[in-house]
Design a protein around this motif. Structure first.
Motif, PDB file in Angstrom:
ATOM      1  N   THR A  60       0.811  -1.222   0.000  1.00  0.00           N
ATOM      2  CA  THR A  60       0.000   0.000   0.000  1.00  0.00           C
ATOM      3  C   THR A  60       0.846   1.275   0.000  1.00  0.00           C
ATOM      4  N   ILE A  89      -3.085  -4.641  -2.293  1.00  0.00           N
ATOM      5  CA  ILE A  89      -2.975  -3.652  -1.231  1.00  0.00           C
ATOM      6  C   ILE A  89      -4.287  -3.548  -0.457  1.00  0.00           C
ATOM      7  N   SER A  90      -4.334  -2.583   0.458  1.00  0.00           N
ATOM      8  CA  SER A  90      -5.496  -2.382   1.314  1.00  0.00           C
ATOM      9  C   SER A  90      -6.731  -1.976   0.507  1.00  0.00           C
ATOM     10  N   THR A  94      -7.440   1.744  -1.194  1.00  0.00           N
ATOM     11  CA  THR A  94      -7.744   1.754  -2.625  1.00  0.00           C
ATOM     12  C   THR A  94      -8.918   2.673  -2.939  1.00  0.00           C
TER      13      THR A  94
END
Length: 282
Positions: A60, A89-90, A94
């Protein structure tokens, strides 16, 4: 298309090769190996030269930096450009990234992948996409080059949510296969024969087929590194806390991955969890 690509690692490099082979014009940034593409001096320059920018970076903070740091992608985007983040990623982060890019008059998709280096090389990745349907349709020709099982999951962040779920299932299944084969070995059976027998029954899985063979042969060259998988399970645990959700076996598998990293195996393939479980014998 004029495509920019940031992140030429284990996954990114073969993805770039496939896009070039399909006839697209590539501009790249962050690569240690030679590639048949224009090499840019910054992520901003990548965006300036491209109508679509694809990201494939580890975590991230890396995505945030590539997009929004000085000389980042956001500074070079033109109205109507499309950013596709194929990193893992998170999901929460996002959604925020998508909002910021859309405020610039551009479009955003999160499209994490599964399939490892083998899938990246063969163009058979599973691609889980979050974003608006019309933007997904715009990116479909590129996804068709990179993968085979391509699904629009939902709105922004939904692709990352699906990828986190994927990593939970893959991680726990690898751990289960490792335990089963180690049990067979310690009980005096040939784990290779046990694996072959199980492949014909209800325990059969792609992980038993591929990673089980790696465990038995002890060939752990990285297709997907333990260190990165631990990061993904950390995303799952973080999101679960936000949802007041218990994921006890995900947490236990993440701890096993931490033990593997402490033993110096963090850069090995995630199938090397087998080594961690049988460490007292090695």
């Amino acid at each position: 298309m004029r495509i920019g690509f940031v992140g030429l690692g284990v996954m990114g490099r073969p993805m770039v090769d496939n896009l070039i082979a399909a006839g697209h014009e590539l501009s790249v940034y962050r690569g240690r190996t030679e590639v048949d593409a224009y090499v840019c001096s910054s992520a901003k320059e990548v965006a300036e030269r491209s109508e679509v920018v694809i990201l494939m970076v580890p975590d991230t903070p890396d995505v945030e930096s590539v997009l929004f740091a000085p000389a980042g992608v956001a500074e070079g985007l033109q109205a109507g450009s499309l950013v596709i983040d194929m990193s893992s990623i998170s999901p929460t982060a996002t959604i925020g990234f998508a909002e910021l890019i859309e405020k610039l008059g551009c479009e955003y998709l999160d499209a994490p992948v599964s399939g490892g280096e083998l899938g990246a090389r063969s163009g058979t990745l599973t691609i889980m996409v979050g974003g608006r349907p019309e933007v997904f349709e715009r990116a479909q020709p590129l996804f068709d080059v990179l993968g085979q099982n391509i699904t629009l999951i939902g709105g922004p962040g939904a692709g990352q949510t699906a990828k986190v779920a994927n990593q939970i299932i893959v991680g726990l299944t690898i751990e289960a296969v490792a335990e089963g084969l180690l049990f067979a070995e310690r009980a005096g059976a040939d784990p290779a024969v046990v694996r072959q027998a199980l492949m014909g029954g209800f325990a059969s899985s792609r992980i038993l087929e591929v990673h089980g063979e790696r465990m038995i042969a002890e060939t752990f060259e990285p297709g997907f590194r333990i260190r990165l998988h631990r990061k993904d399970l950390g995303l799952a645990i973080q999101a679960a806390a936000e949802l007041d959700l218990a994921l006890p076996n995900t947490a236990a598998t993440q701890q096993l991955m931490s033990a593997a990293i402490a033993d110096g195996d963090g850069e090995l393939d995630h199938s090397a969890l087998y080594r961690t479980l049988r460490r007292d014998k090695i």
